[in-house]
Motif scaffolding. Structure first.
Motif, short mmCIF file in Angstrom:
data_model
loop_
_atom_site.label_atom_id
_atom_site.label_comp_id
_atom_site.label_asym_id
_atom_site.label_seq_id
_atom_site.Cartn_x
_atom_site.Cartn_y
_atom_site.Cartn_z
N PHE A 1 1.24 -0.81 -0.22
CA PHE A 1 0.85 -2.06 -0.87
C PHE A 1 1.40 -3.26 -0.10
N ALA A 2 2.62 -3.13 0.43
CA ALA A 2 3.26 -4.23 1.15
C ALA A 2 2.71 -4.41 2.55
N GLY A 3 1.95 -3.46 3.06
CA GLY A 3 1.36 -3.59 4.38
C GLY A 3 1.87 -2.54 5.35
N LEU A 4 1.11 -2.33 6.40
CA LEU A 4 1.46 -1.36 7.43
C LEU A 4 2.50 -1.94 8.38
N ASP B 1 1.71 -5.73 -12.37
CA ASP B 1 1.81 -6.93 -11.55
C ASP B 1 1.17 -6.74 -10.17
N ARG B 2 0.83 -5.50 -9.84
CA ARG B 2 0.20 -5.23 -8.55
C ARG B 2 -1.31 -5.06 -8.76
N SER B 3 -2.08 -5.88 -8.05
CA SER B 3 -3.52 -5.90 -8.24
C SER B 3 -4.26 -5.79 -6.92
N VAL B 4 -5.52 -5.38 -7.00
CA VAL B 4 -6.39 -5.28 -5.84
C VAL B 4 -7.73 -5.92 -6.18
#
Length: 621
Positions: free
Chosen positions: A107-110, A42-45
């Motif tokens: 993945f969620a951000g810095l 479900d996690r994509s780039v």
């Protein structure tokens, strides 16, 4: 360095609806096919130009959210996810110079104030030479002037160099259980036809070797995605074209897969390891097939019409892919196991306007039948002005895919002719390798054959043809200006090789290795071959106006050798800008930009296209 005349950028190319149309094709949001984390699909780039510059984005499919990851002046092109999807990795260079290292962030951000960290601390900066991210192991390839290193990072320990050599090499594939690592290498001195070595991950020792001998390359594609399965899928060219081979490394047995398809193929495993997803390219079009390894059954997949680009199989068997044609802009689609096909994700905003289709043209050339693609402006009767747009590579090919640049030339009233000259891929090993020892001149013989056929048929106006290209295509355009001066009304060269001796001295080592393989040695070993192939050699013969577009930070076609060529033009013709249709003294202009081998910034790309077309229109007026 001489001060050279700068090419003007027109405010507008057209005074009618074409102006909005050509710009809309470039400014329309586009995106790559989203790749996903192996254990967290479900996690994509993906990458997208939605900010005005190509940058990295992530997509949480379960939450339906997207996030822009990078925001850099010159953009970011390369990114991937580790198996758990907890972080995103992207390659950090400096202003498009391609030299740098992998960095990572959540993945969620810095968090506020935090920055992306080195993905594998201790790995030297270099040009990328492959990356494989496992659950416990990471293999990273780096290339510098000293050659290639392959690093292994196991668990929490420091990275270890397990391979180093002065010749070109790269990370190929990591087995599912992370015990085997396949690399490609050219220790034999021919990076165009690499060999394969399988290393033991535990200690870096050699497990197995495979080489098919002189002039026949092997390329590792993927290990079977099953723990304990040592089958390695490779490309071979034992029968005159690239085909598939499965090598069971532990058993040291192999199985060729002679698919009954013309053209060339490449493939990857389905997640169950029992089938292959096959890309089949023939006559500038690519389609998808499924090959059952148990029954040898080959089935074409019912994907949407068009030329297939990227594709991958989801864990549930859904094939996600991109497709387009010269007439229709790209789409990201999904073919489900039940045969239903739909748009997977549509970029925000208006879709890019379409264009005209391309036609096939086959011409008898000095080395065999040459395939070209022709795009004709609607309502324009021949003989018409034409742009012979030459692809880069040279080991690449023009295909029936959407191109905003091609469409802009068509809108400007030019017939666009794209030539898959000798050196192009997709037409067999002999065609690809025919330029070895004599690059540049060989390709232009094929371009000349297509040119003559287009003139003879009445398709193009012999006096109003320009030659254009970027990278290797830009090199060929400059070489054509000096070796075929009576054919062309203008030569337009983007990020070209212009002075081959200086280019060799300054370019990245991976390309020096490529050149040694292409020419049969270095400039010290083959000085005459390099002299004959260099556009600088023929500056005195140039008659038509020349436009050069060059990146200040280009590691592939560095700026110093471009300046040498421009200085030579200035010495023999003065520094007058292009005026009207003068064909006496050589008139030339240059457009320099602060990036590398091209630009990822939409506005900059549009400036390049506008500059080229305006220059060509003046030359053929």
């Amino acid at each position: 360095m001489t001060e050279h005349p700068a090419a003007p950028v027109p405010d507008r190319l057209f005074d009618d609806e074409r102006e909005q149309r050509w710009r809309a094709r470039f400014t329309a949001t586009r995106m790559s096919r989203p790749g996903w984390a192996r254990d967290a699909p479900d996690r994509s780039v993906y990458t997208s130009n939605s900010s005005g510059t190509t940058e990295v984005y992530v997509w949480d499919r379960a939450a339906g959210t997207h996030r822009q990851v990078t925001d850099r002046r010159s953009g970011t092109l390369t990114a991937t996810l580790p198996p758990d999807g907890g972080t995103v990795w992207w390659f950090a260079d400096t202003d498009g110079d391609e030299f740098g290292h992998w960095v990572t962030e959540p993945f969620a951000g810095l968090t506020d104030g935090a920055t992306a960290a080195a993905a594998v601390a201790g790995v030297e900066d270099g040009y990328p030479a492959g990356l494989e991210i496992g659950r416990r192991v990471v293999a990273v390839g780096t290339s510098t002037d000293d050659g290639t290193k392959i690093w292994l990072h196991r668990g929490d320990g420091p990275p270890e160099v397990i391979y180093t050599h002065a010749e070109d090499a790269g990370v190929g594939a990591l087995s599912e259980d992370e015990t085997l690592l396949a690399i490609s290498h050219s220790e034999h001195g021919d990076s165009r036809h690499p060999s394969v070595r399988v290393l033991r991950v535990s200690d870096g020792g050699t497990v197995a070797e495979k080489s098919d001998g002189e002039g026949k390359g092997l390329t590792p594609l993927a290990f079977a995605p099953i723990a304990g399965d040592g089958r390695l899928l490779l490309l071979h060219e034992r029968h005159g074209r690239e085909e598939l081979l499965i090598w069971d490394v532990p058993a040291d047995t192999e199985r060729e897969l002679p698919l009954d398809l013309p053209g060339e193929i490449v493939a990857d495993f389905y997640p169950d390891g029992r089938s292959l997803l096959v890309w089949h390219t023939h006559a500038a079009r690519t389609r998808l097939h499924r090959y059952d390894l148990n029954t040898d059954e080959l089935t074409e997949l019912p994907v949407a019409p068009g030329c297939i680009g990227s594709a991958e199989v989801r864990p549930d068997g859904t094939v996600e892919y991109t497709c387009s044609s010269a007439a229709e802009p790209p789409a990201v689609r999904a073919l489900r196991p039940d045969g239903t096909d739909h748009v997977l994700i549509a970029p925000p905003g208006e879709r890019a306007p379409g264009s005209v289709p391309v036609e096939d043209l086959w011409v008898d050339g000095p080395g065999g039948r040459v395939h070209a693609l022709v795009a004709r402006p609607s309502g324009v009767e021949g003989p018409a002005p034409a742009v012979f747009s030459l692809h880069g590579g040279p080991h690449a090919a023009d295909e029936d895919r959407f191109s905003a640049a091609r469409a802009a030339w068509v809108d400007a009233g030019f017939v666009v002719v794209e030539v898959n000259y000798r050196g192009s891929t997709g037409y067999g090993s002999a065609w690809r390798d025919a330029i070895e020892g004599r690059p540049g001149i060989t390709e232009l013989e094929d371009v000349a054959a297509v040119f003559d056929q287009c003139v003879e048929s009445g398709l193009v106006d012999q006096k109003r043809c320009v030659v254009e290209g970027w990278s290797w295509g830009g090199y060929l355009a400059l070489l054509a200006a000096g070796t075929q001066p009576d054919r062309w009304a203008a030569s337009l060269a983007g990020v070209p090789v212009a002075d081959y001796l200086t280019a060799y001295a300054d370019e990245m080592e991976q390309l020096r290795a490529f050149d040694r393989a292409l020419f049969g040695g270095s400039p010290q070993e083959r000085p005459e071959a390099y002299r004959v192939a260099s556009p600088l050699t023929y500056v005195a013969e140039v008659r038509a106006p020349v436009l050069v577009l060059a990146g200040e930070n280009d590691p592939r076609c560095p700026i110093r050798q471009v300046d040498n060529y421009l200085d030579a033009l200035a010495e023999r013709s003065g520094v007058e800008p292009l005026v009207g249709t003068s064909r006496g003294d050589v008139h030339y202009q240059v457009s320099r930009f602060d990036a590398g081998h091209g630009s990822l910034v939409v506005d900059e790309t549009m400036r390049h296209i506008a500059t080229e077309i305006a220059f060509a229109l003046r030359a053929v007026a």
